[in-house]
Write a protein that holds these residues in place. Structure first.
Motif, PDB file in Angstrom:
ATOM      1  N   HIS A 109    -101.254 -24.174 -41.686  1.00 30.66           N
ATOM      2  CA  HIS A 109    -102.219 -23.535 -43.338  1.00 30.66           C
ATOM      3  C   HIS A 109    -102.542 -25.533 -43.357  1.00 30.66           C
ATOM      4  O   HIS A 109    -101.373 -26.429 -43.871  1.00 30.66           O
ATOM      5  CB  HIS A 109    -101.101 -23.258 -43.952  1.00 30.66           C
ATOM      6  N   VAL A 110    -103.604 -25.533 -43.692  1.00 32.77           N
ATOM      7  CA  VAL A 110    -104.298 -26.325 -43.264  1.00 32.77           C
ATOM      8  C   VAL A 110    -105.059 -26.616 -45.031  1.00 32.77           C
ATOM      9  O   VAL A 110    -105.910 -26.137 -45.246  1.00 32.77           O
ATOM     10  CB  VAL A 110    -105.382 -27.064 -42.423  1.00 32.77           C
ATOM     11  N   ALA A 111    -104.142 -28.140 -46.208  1.00 39.55           N
ATOM     12  CA  ALA A 111    -105.483 -28.308 -47.579  1.00 39.55           C
ATOM     13  C   ALA A 111    -106.046 -29.193 -47.078  1.00 39.55           C
ATOM     14  O   ALA A 111    -104.897 -30.513 -46.394  1.00 39.55           O
ATOM     15  CB  ALA A 111    -104.596 -27.924 -48.509  1.00 39.55           C
ATOM     16  N   ILE A 112    -107.374 -29.009 -47.229  1.00 41.08           N
ATOM     17  CA  ILE A 112    -107.716 -30.819 -47.700  1.00 41.08           C
ATOM     18  C   ILE A 112    -108.726 -30.167 -48.859  1.00 41.08           C
ATOM     19  O   ILE A 112    -109.803 -29.834 -49.582  1.00 41.08           O
ATOM     20  CB  ILE A 112    -109.241 -30.478 -46.918  1.00 41.08           C
ATOM     21  N   THR A 113    -107.997 -31.539 -49.972  1.00 48.52           N
ATOM     22  CA  THR A 113    -108.912 -31.902 -50.515  1.00 48.52           C
ATOM     23  C   THR A 113    -109.550 -33.411 -50.475  1.00 48.52           C
ATOM     24  O   THR A 113    -108.992 -34.073 -50.979  1.00 48.52           O
ATOM     25  CB  THR A 113    -107.726 -30.836 -52.034  1.00 48.52           C
ATOM     26  N   LEU A 114    -110.756 -32.833 -52.002  1.00 50.82           N
ATOM     27  CA  LEU A 114    -111.886 -34.361 -51.851  1.00 50.82           C
ATOM     28  C   LEU A 114    -112.775 -33.435 -52.935  1.00 50.82           C
ATOM     29  O   LEU A 114    -113.442 -34.668 -53.161  1.00 50.82           O
ATOM     30  CB  LEU A 114    -112.751 -34.149 -50.571  1.00 50.82           C
ATOM     31  N   GLY A 115    -112.890 -32.917 -53.112  1.00 49.00           N
ATOM     32  CA  GLY A 115    -113.325 -32.433 -54.504  1.00 49.00           C
ATOM     33  C   GLY A 115    -113.269 -32.446 -56.011  1.00 49.00           C
ATOM     34  O   GLY A 115    -111.820 -31.579 -55.085  1.00 49.00           O
ATOM     35  N   GLY A 116    -113.145 -32.289 -56.703  1.00 50.20           N
ATOM     36  CA  GLY A 116    -112.377 -31.467 -58.303  1.00 50.20           C
ATOM     37  C   GLY A 116    -111.902 -32.726 -59.093  1.00 50.20           C
ATOM     38  O   GLY A 116    -111.264 -33.108 -58.711  1.00 50.20           O
ATOM     39  N   GLY A 117    -111.876 -32.166 -60.614  1.00 54.84           N
ATOM     40  CA  GLY A 117    -111.528 -32.706 -61.773  1.00 54.84           C
ATOM     41  C   GLY A 117    -110.228 -33.286 -61.207  1.00 54.84           C
ATOM     42  O   GLY A 117    -108.939 -33.828 -60.914  1.00 54.84           O
ATOM     43  N   VAL A 118    -109.177 -31.250 -61.979  1.00 53.39           N
ATOM     44  CA  VAL A 118    -107.641 -31.245 -61.372  1.00 53.39           C
ATOM     45  C   VAL A 118    -107.941 -30.522 -60.227  1.00 53.39           C
ATOM     46  O   VAL A 118    -108.370 -28.985 -60.512  1.00 53.39           O
ATOM     47  CB  VAL A 118    -107.305 -30.819 -62.595  1.00 53.39           C
ATOM     48  N   VAL A 119    -106.908 -30.657 -59.508  1.00 55.67           N
ATOM     49  CA  VAL A 119    -107.084 -29.558 -58.254  1.00 55.67           C
ATOM     50  C   VAL A 119    -105.415 -29.489 -58.038  1.00 55.67           C
ATOM     51  O   VAL A 119    -104.873 -30.525 -57.389  1.00 55.67           O
ATOM     52  CB  VAL A 119    -107.391 -29.861 -56.990  1.00 55.67           C
ATOM     53  N   ARG A 120    -105.048 -28.245 -58.265  1.00 55.12           N
ATOM     54  CA  ARG A 120    -103.101 -28.058 -57.785  1.00 55.12           C
ATOM     55  C   ARG A 120    -103.155 -27.133 -57.589  1.00 55.12           C
ATOM     56  O   ARG A 120    -103.530 -26.347 -57.692  1.00 55.12           O
ATOM     57  CB  ARG A 120    -102.563 -28.213 -59.323  1.00 55.12           C
ATOM     58  N   LEU A 121    -102.565 -27.155 -55.965  1.00 56.62           N
ATOM     59  CA  LEU A 121    -102.877 -25.942 -54.354  1.00 56.62           C
ATOM     60  C   LEU A 121    -101.667 -26.352 -54.848  1.00 56.62           C
ATOM     61  O   LEU A 121    -101.214 -27.343 -53.595  1.00 56.62           O
ATOM     62  CB  LEU A 121    -103.976 -26.626 -53.674  1.00 56.62           C
ATOM     63  N   ASN A 122    -100.592 -25.354 -54.546  1.00 58.33           N
ATOM     64  CA  ASN A 122     -99.072 -25.182 -53.674  1.00 58.33           C
ATOM     65  C   ASN A 122     -98.774 -23.993 -53.060  1.00 58.33           C
ATOM     66  O   ASN A 122     -99.350 -23.106 -53.411  1.00 58.33           O
ATOM     67  CB  ASN A 122     -98.141 -24.648 -55.444  1.00 58.33           C
ATOM     68  N   PRO A 123     -98.774 -24.269 -51.702  1.00 59.30           N
ATOM     69  CA  PRO A 123     -98.695 -23.502 -50.558  1.00 59.30           C
ATOM     70  C   PRO A 123     -96.978 -22.992 -50.315  1.00 59.30           C
ATOM     71  O   PRO A 123     -96.474 -24.140 -50.470  1.00 59.30           O
ATOM     72  CB  PRO A 123     -99.084 -24.068 -48.729  1.00 59.30           C
ATOM     73  N   SER A 124     -96.749 -22.272 -49.927  1.00 55.67           N
ATOM     74  CA  SER A 124     -95.366 -21.979 -49.637  1.00 55.67           C
ATOM     75  C   SER A 124     -95.311 -20.678 -48.582  1.00 55.67           C
ATOM     76  O   SER A 124     -96.478 -20.152 -48.221  1.00 55.67           O
ATOM     77  CB  SER A 124     -94.423 -21.688 -51.571  1.00 55.67           C
ATOM     78  N   ALA A 125     -94.284 -21.095 -47.677  1.00 53.61           N
ATOM     79  CA  ALA A 125     -94.344 -20.002 -46.438  1.00 53.61           C
ATOM     80  C   ALA A 125     -93.013 -19.058 -46.396  1.00 53.61           C
ATOM     81  O   ALA A 125     -91.529 -20.227 -46.254  1.00 53.61           O
ATOM     82  CB  ALA A 125     -94.409 -20.565 -45.215  1.00 53.61           C
ATOM     83  N   HIS A 126     -92.794 -18.427 -46.371  1.00 51.91           N
ATOM     84  CA  HIS A 126     -91.158 -18.022 -45.824  1.00 51.91           C
ATOM     85  C   HIS A 126     -91.271 -17.383 -44.988  1.00 51.91           C
ATOM     86  O   HIS A 126     -91.954 -16.519 -44.455  1.00 51.91           O
ATOM     87  CB  HIS A 126     -91.468 -15.950 -47.130  1.00 51.91           C
ATOM     88  N   LEU A 127     -90.857 -17.308 -43.751  1.00 50.97           N
ATOM     89  CA  LEU A 127     -89.851 -17.590 -42.502  1.00 50.97           C
ATOM     90  C   LEU A 127     -89.373 -16.485 -42.709  1.00 50.97           C
ATOM     91  O   LEU A 127     -88.033 -16.551 -42.697  1.00 50.97           O
ATOM     92  CB  LEU A 127     -89.679 -18.773 -41.727  1.00 50.97           C
TER      93      LEU A 127
END
Length: 405
Positions: free
Chosen positions: A212-230
């Motif tokens: 899972h690759v999260a690339i954030t370069l734009g936006g005023g407020v960006v909150r991205l919360n990734p979770s993985a259940h193995l």
């Protein structure tokens, strides 16, 4: 970057029973979850999961009414990959996870249909690449829900490309069957005033692997919360992130990896750069090794480069271990300016100081971008980062701080 060691201070004697405050949640897996927004209290900003977030700027996404209707999207064609709007009663919805906060629950309560992305097995064994683009969401508050189902043994790369205007809160679920292999790239190139709050949930069966690759370069407020259940034995999760915050931008990631099955592995690496007055980044990394997760191998790290005065980076790694039978576990965090030795090396070879500093930043973020596995996308992102660096002068070095465990 300078490393510092942390020490533990002795605990004070417990207070009398009549003076004790309510017992807080002791482990990440015990957090309250619900798909109903009314089950969550109003967000004040004092809650542990919200204390770093500018809650006033995203209030419409946590308390307001949301448009949950289907939206326009574009998707590239690939063999064995299909998209379809499905109703809320679909059995796949909710299998990967449920909301832990009010913004996620507000999206879950409001969405009318979920976008289902189905990836079937391909007997040829070739990795397919699919790009799903959203560019016309508009500025009205909106909710969305996406489910990505990857069949047993299937292999694919899915690029979630976000551009344009948006005031969006959403949930995205990834369901990986046995021995499935999915690379997902979530790319945030929103307009400068966009608001985006997202929870990503991944459920991994036996032998499944997700990058899972999260690339954030734009936006005023960006909150991205990734979770993985193995959940399955020998499942594997690699969570990567790169972000570049300009003046007044708030970019936040709260990562959660839950090792539940035996002999599972995870690697978490997030790297960010900040420049400009009011630029703010937040990274929180939670790793939980459950009592059944014998043979776990995990490591998480976050690195931040502060390029100008007036920018701030918060970095909080957390590690919980509920079994002693593991291969290894650790975490690291560091925030600072530049490595003086790198700068000296470059300048000694005739590279001007300003260009040398840009080279350091470019190489710093390239470690993440180069792991995407899509040459065309990697080239475009490198050009975007280069444009960000050209927009400002990179300042001289200053003290750094960090911790390793």
């Amino acid at each position: 970057m300078t490393q510092i060691e942390t020490t533990t201070t002795p605990q004070a004697a417990p207070a009398p029973t009549h003076m004790r405050a309510p017992v807080p949640v002791q482990t990440r897996s015990e957090r309250f979850t619900s798909t109903e927004v009314s089950d969550f209290p109003a967000v004040t900003g004092r809650e542990p999961m919200w204390k770093y977030t500018p809650v006033a700027r995203i209030q419409e996404l946590t308390t307001g009414e949301l448009d949950g209707s289907p939206y326009v999207y574009d998707v590239t064609a690939a063999k064995g990959v299909s998209t379809l709007w499905v109703g809320r009663e679909d059995s796949r919805i909710g299998r990967a996870g449920q909301p832990e906060d009010r913004a996620s629950a507000n999206a879950w309560t409001a969405f009318e249909q979920a976008l289902l992305v189905s990836i079937s097995a391909d007997l040829s064994g070739d990795r397919r690449e699919v790009t799903l683009t959203r560019s016309t969401l508009g500025g009205a508050p909106r909710a969305a829900h996406t489910v990505v189902e990857v069949a047993e043994g299937a292999t694919a790369t899915l690029i979630l490309q976000n551009t344009g205007a948006a005031h969006l809160t959403e949930n995205v679920e990834f369901l990986l069957g046995k021995d499935a292999d999915l690379t997902v790239v979530s790319l945030q190139e929103w307009d400068d005033d966009a608001l985006h709050v997202a929870a990503h949930f991944a459920e991994l069966a036996e032998g499944a692997r997700i990058k899972h690759v999260a690339i954030t370069l734009g936006g005023g407020v960006v909150r991205l919360n990734p979770s993985a259940h193995l959940a399955g034995a020998r499942s594997d999760a690699e969570l990567l992130g790169a972000y570049f915050a300009d003046a007044t931008q708030h970019l936040e990631q709260q990562v959660y990896v839950y090792h539940d099955g035996p002999e599972t592995r995870s690697r978490v690496t997030y790297k960010g750069a900040l420049q400009g007055e009011g630029a703010r980044t937040v990274w929180i990394g939670d790793v939980l090794i459950g009592p059944k997760a014998v043979g776990t191998d995990t490591y998480e790290q976050n690195r931040n480069l502060v390029l100008t005065d007036g920018a701030r980076a918060d970095s909080v790694p957390n590690l919980e271990i509920e079994t002693g039978d593991i291969v290894g576990a650790g975490h690291a965090s560091a925030t600072g300016r530049f490595d003086d030795e790198q700068l000296f090396y470059l300048q000694s070879r005739g590279i001007p100081e300003e260009e040398a500093r840009r080279l350091v930043v470019r190489g710093f973020l390239a470690e993440i971008v180069q792991q995407i596995g899509s040459p065309a996308l990697q080239e475009r992102l490198q050009a975007k980062i280069e444009a960000e660096l050209e927009a400002t002068s990179v300042t001289a070095s200053a003290p750094s701080a960090g911790a390793e465990h």
